[in-house]
Motif scaffolding. Structure first.
Motif, mmCIF file in Angstrom:
data_model
loop_
_atom_site.group_PDB
_atom_site.id
_atom_site.type_symbol
_atom_site.label_atom_id
_atom_site.label_comp_id
_atom_site.label_asym_id
_atom_site.label_seq_id
_atom_site.Cartn_x
_atom_site.Cartn_y
_atom_site.Cartn_z
ATOM 1 N N UNK B 88 0.787 -1.225 0.000
ATOM 2 C CA UNK B 88 0.000 0.000 0.000
ATOM 3 C C UNK B 88 0.823 1.281 0.000
ATOM 4 N N UNK B 89 2.151 1.212 -0.049
ATOM 5 C CA UNK B 89 2.915 2.454 -0.053
ATOM 6 C C UNK B 89 4.100 2.392 -1.008
ATOM 7 N N UNK B 90 4.933 1.362 -0.878
ATOM 8 C CA UNK B 90 6.192 1.337 -1.624
ATOM 9 C C UNK B 90 5.972 1.422 -3.152
ATOM 10 N N UNK B 91 5.130 0.563 -3.747
ATOM 11 C CA UNK B 91 4.983 0.665 -5.214
ATOM 12 C C UNK B 91 4.535 2.056 -5.657
ATOM 13 N N UNK B 287 12.874 7.677 0.390
ATOM 14 C CA UNK B 287 11.920 7.488 1.484
ATOM 15 C C UNK B 287 11.402 6.057 1.547
ATOM 16 N N UNK B 288 11.374 5.368 0.406
ATOM 17 C CA UNK B 288 10.826 4.007 0.376
ATOM 18 C C UNK B 288 11.660 3.051 1.224
ATOM 19 N N UNK B 289 12.969 3.310 1.350
ATOM 20 C CA UNK B 289 13.811 2.377 2.099
ATOM 21 C C UNK B 289 13.477 2.361 3.592
ATOM 22 N N UNK B 539 15.159 2.736 -7.475
ATOM 23 C CA UNK B 539 13.798 2.221 -7.391
ATOM 24 C C UNK B 539 13.782 0.720 -7.639
ATOM 25 N N UNK B 540 14.652 0.253 -8.554
ATOM 26 C CA UNK B 540 14.741 -1.177 -8.809
ATOM 27 C C UNK B 540 15.179 -1.932 -7.566
ATOM 28 N N UNK B 541 16.188 -1.391 -6.858
ATOM 29 C CA UNK B 541 16.664 -2.027 -5.633
ATOM 30 C C UNK B 541 15.544 -2.072 -4.598
ATOM 31 N N UNK B 545 13.819 -5.407 -2.897
ATOM 32 C CA UNK B 545 13.809 -5.598 -1.450
ATOM 33 C C UNK B 545 12.409 -5.889 -0.940
ATOM 34 N N UNK B 546 11.431 -5.169 -1.481
ATOM 35 C CA UNK B 546 10.072 -5.317 -0.989
ATOM 36 C C UNK B 546 9.510 -6.681 -1.392
ATOM 37 N N UNK B 547 9.922 -7.172 -2.564
ATOM 38 C CA UNK B 547 9.493 -8.520 -2.970
ATOM 39 C C UNK B 547 10.090 -9.545 -2.011
ATOM 40 N N UNK B 548 11.378 -9.363 -1.682
ATOM 41 C CA UNK B 548 12.031 -10.287 -0.753
ATOM 42 C C UNK B 548 11.320 -10.271 0.607
ATOM 43 N N UNK B 549 10.992 -9.071 1.098
ATOM 44 C CA UNK B 549 10.291 -8.963 2.385
ATOM 45 C C UNK B 549 8.959 -9.700 2.330
ATOM 46 N N UNK B 550 8.250 -9.558 1.205
ATOM 47 C CA UNK B 550 6.963 -10.235 1.062
ATOM 48 C C UNK B 550 7.120 -11.745 1.069
#
Lengths: 88, 554
Positions: B88-91, B287-289, B539-541, B545-550
């Motif tokens: 709900x935020x990062x993408x 900010x996404x990190x 943004x790619x990194x 990261x967010x995929x890995x967290x998921x």
């Protein structure tokens, strides 16, 4: 390129270092003075104030060091030449 | 609020809170007096480094709603709450940085209503400015309510006294500090909040026996599904896991969050304060990190509270529908933090709530005096006149926020209320914005017609859910309302555009993607930056990261 003035005390990194550093000092003092059973019961036996305080002092020192090593240079207004994107 | 919530604050705690506000006031006073050249550093528009604006970007959103609301969700729904951050935020933040920011920064459009006026004329502008103003007052009310809750817990004053006092403090905070020091305060506030919530999480984990202990205890209390984030059937309210996942990805991940992050000008403004196009684009991406790790110190405490705080354990065990989960994090603070750290936590929470409300009120003030009053009521007066109007608007909005705070007090889970608001205002806005940006044929009439019908669709779904015609517990109603608003807005806009006259192409330069020259939306120096400072690789990194967290916390 004209030499700008250093942001010094108004550099946000210094403000962060001062406030977090102050919190660190206060917490370390509180942690050293008050390790009563009541406090220990809350934290499960860890001197939370002491450790959090030490952590904050480390963070504060890091920010102070960063702003010391890479001071922010305030560019005089009404210019836009290259080399601006520098950190800090 | 019950007496049980009274926190045992001591002299040290009050002193730490006072120290924070002293620093904030000093920044405000210094900003006002412009005592030295170096102050221009933080006053001059486009001169801030991207890490500062990046932190301010997420800090402007890390207010009461996020801390209290998300820990409440963590207590109620468990790990599924992570979706509010990772889906709900990062993408949406990355999308803003990669796709939309060149457009904002390049075209120099500074507010969403202003874009609406230039792209669609006064119809869409009026609808947008009015709905934005109303939304800001409502959300300011939520922030005020939460602020009053803390004051109530700290000092034990009755809620209505706390409300009025808190409102008065925010009013003077806006007047004294002004907007110019806002970004400074937000960065400072970010660190104080982390300094408070990180120890809270670590001590909480220690008390329940580490991560393993938390997993065992939550499982033992029958909350096994709270430990996995997918498919989040409890959160969405859809029983079918496939529909639940679709609801989360489309409703929350796409419509709600893109609507919020890409069109919210309180946020976008932060990125406008940077020194280059690349820095502006990097702002939401940097900010996404931190944003992807914030849930660990916000949602996890909520989860810890369900096995550590007696009141929450009891409410969970009895499936108590009346229990106010918004108290979860305050109760955990009461049980876990000793005097000293308690003061840091209080300073952080008070700061977050005040900053959140101050941002709402100031942006209301801007839109009211320039987008509404100057545009439609009294044109062509001197600047001082509009400043005066702005001051009265600030007072009026603060008083109105006391009223909306009382509405917020009536809801047991504040996020339900807020999601509903986002559905009403943001989802159709995003639809109109994205369509108008990439489709030059879209007409001015379609602009306002889409907004109005989209908002109406959201309201209709909301009423159907509230009256029980549609049965969607949890947040599902808000997801469906947002989705309906989005779809209806697109359909109506396309249909209306087919039968009305478009704007001449010559007036669309800088407003529509295909009509904007490439040099206006790119940074000439971009190729000279190292990869860690250029937006797209960063943004790619972040996305990886967010995929890995998921995957780790699925």
């Amino acid at each position: 390129m004209s030499k700008g003035q250093k942001a010094g005390a108004f550099d946000v990194r210094n403000v962060i270092a001062e406030l977090i550093g102050l919190y660190g000092v206060v917490l370390v003092v509180v942690g050293l003075l008050d390790d009563s059973a009541e406090v220990m019961e809350k934290t499960g036996g860890v001197n939370a104030n002491l450790w959090a305080g030490i952590g904050m002092l480390v963070v504060a020192a890091a920010f102070a060091l960063w702003s010391r090593l890479r001071p922010t240079v305030v560019q005089p207004p009404a210019r836009d030449e290259e080399g601006t994107g520098r950190d800090g | 609020m019950d007496d049980q919530l009274k926190l045992d604050a001591s002299f040290v705690d009050y002193a730490l809170v006072a120290a924070y506000f002293a620093v904030v006031l000093l920044i405000g006073v210094a900003a006002r007096r412009r005592v030295s050249d170096s102050l221009d550093f933080f006053l001059s528009g486009r001169s801030l480094p991207a890490w500062v604006t990046g932190l301010a970007f997420i800090s402007a959103n890390l207010g009461a709603v996020e801390i209290v609301g998300m820990s409440a969700n963590g207590a109620q729904y468990g790990m599924a709450t992570m979706h509010y951050f990772w889906i709900g935020a990062i993408p949406a933040m990355l999308f803003l940085g990669v796709v939309m920011m060149p457009f904002y920064y390049g075209s120099k459009v500074r507010s969403v209503p202003e874009f609406m006026r230039r792209r669609f004329g006064t119809g869409a502008h009026l609808v947008n400015a009015l709905s934005f103003a109303v939304a800001q007052v409502l959300i300011a009310g939520i922030n005020l309510y939460l602020l009053a809750t803390i004051v109530n817990a700290l000092l034990g004053w009755p809620l209505w006294v706390s409300l009025i006092v808190a409102a008065a403090v925010v009013l003077s905070y806006i007047t004294l500090g002004g907007l110019s020091a806002a970004i400074y305060n937000e960065v400072l506030q970010f660190f104080v909040i982390v300094a408070a919530l990180l120890p809270l999480t670590l001590i909480g984990l220690h008390r329940v026996g580490g991560v393993g202990g938390l997993v065992d205890k939550v499982t033992a209390s029958g909350g096994e599904e709270q430990l996995s984030s997918w498919p989040a059937t409890e959160l969405s309210g859809f029983e079918n896991p496939v529909w639940s996942a679709i609801g989360i990805v489309f409703g929350l991940g796409f419509v709600l969050s893109f609507g919020y992050w890409t069109t919210n000008f309180v946020e976008v403004q932060r990125a406008m304060a940077t020194n280059s196009m690349s820095a502006a684009r990097s702002t939401p991406i940097i900010g996404a990190f931190p944003k992807m790790f914030i849930p660990f110190i916000v949602v996890i405490p909520g989860l810890i509270a369900t096995v550590l705080v007696p009141e929450v354990i009891e409410a969970k065990a009895n499936a108590d529908a009346d229990f106010d989960y918004n108290n979860a994090i305050l109760l955990l603070i009461r049980d876990v933090l000793p005097n000293g750290l308690l003061g840091v936590a209080l300073a952080g929470l008070l700061a977050a709530f005040m900053a959140g409300m101050a941002a709402n009120i100031s942006s209301f003030n801007t839109v009211f005096s320039y987008d509404l009053w100057q545009q439609y009521v009294k044109k062509d007066r001197p600047d001082g006149y509009y400043l005066k109007v702005g001051r009265w608007a600030t007072v009026g909005a603060t008083v109105a926020a006391i009223g909306t705070a009382l509405i917020a007090a009536g809801y047991s889970n504040l996020m339900d209320y807020l999601q509903t608001l986002f559905g009403f205002f943001n989802a159709p806005l995003f639809a109109t914005f994205i369509l108008g940006m990439f489709w030059k044929r879209m007409t001015p009439t379609a602009g306002w017609a889409g907004l109005v019908s989209g908002t109406a669709a959201a309201v209709t779904v909301f009423v159907l859910v509230e009256t029980g015609v549609l049965d969607l517990p949890g947040q599902g109603g808000a997801f469906v309302a947002a989705g309906a608003a989005f779809v209806v807005d697109i359909v109506v806009s396309v249909v209306v555009s087919r039968v009305t006259a478009p704007k001449p192409v010559s007036e669309l330069a800088g407003l529509v993607y295909s009509e904007t020259p490439r040099e206006v939306r790119t940074d000439p120096d971009a190729h000279r930056l190292p990869w860690y400072r250029s937006p797209v690789p960063l943004a790619g990194v972040a996305l990886a990261l967010v995929v890995v967290l998921n995957i780790i916390f699925r």
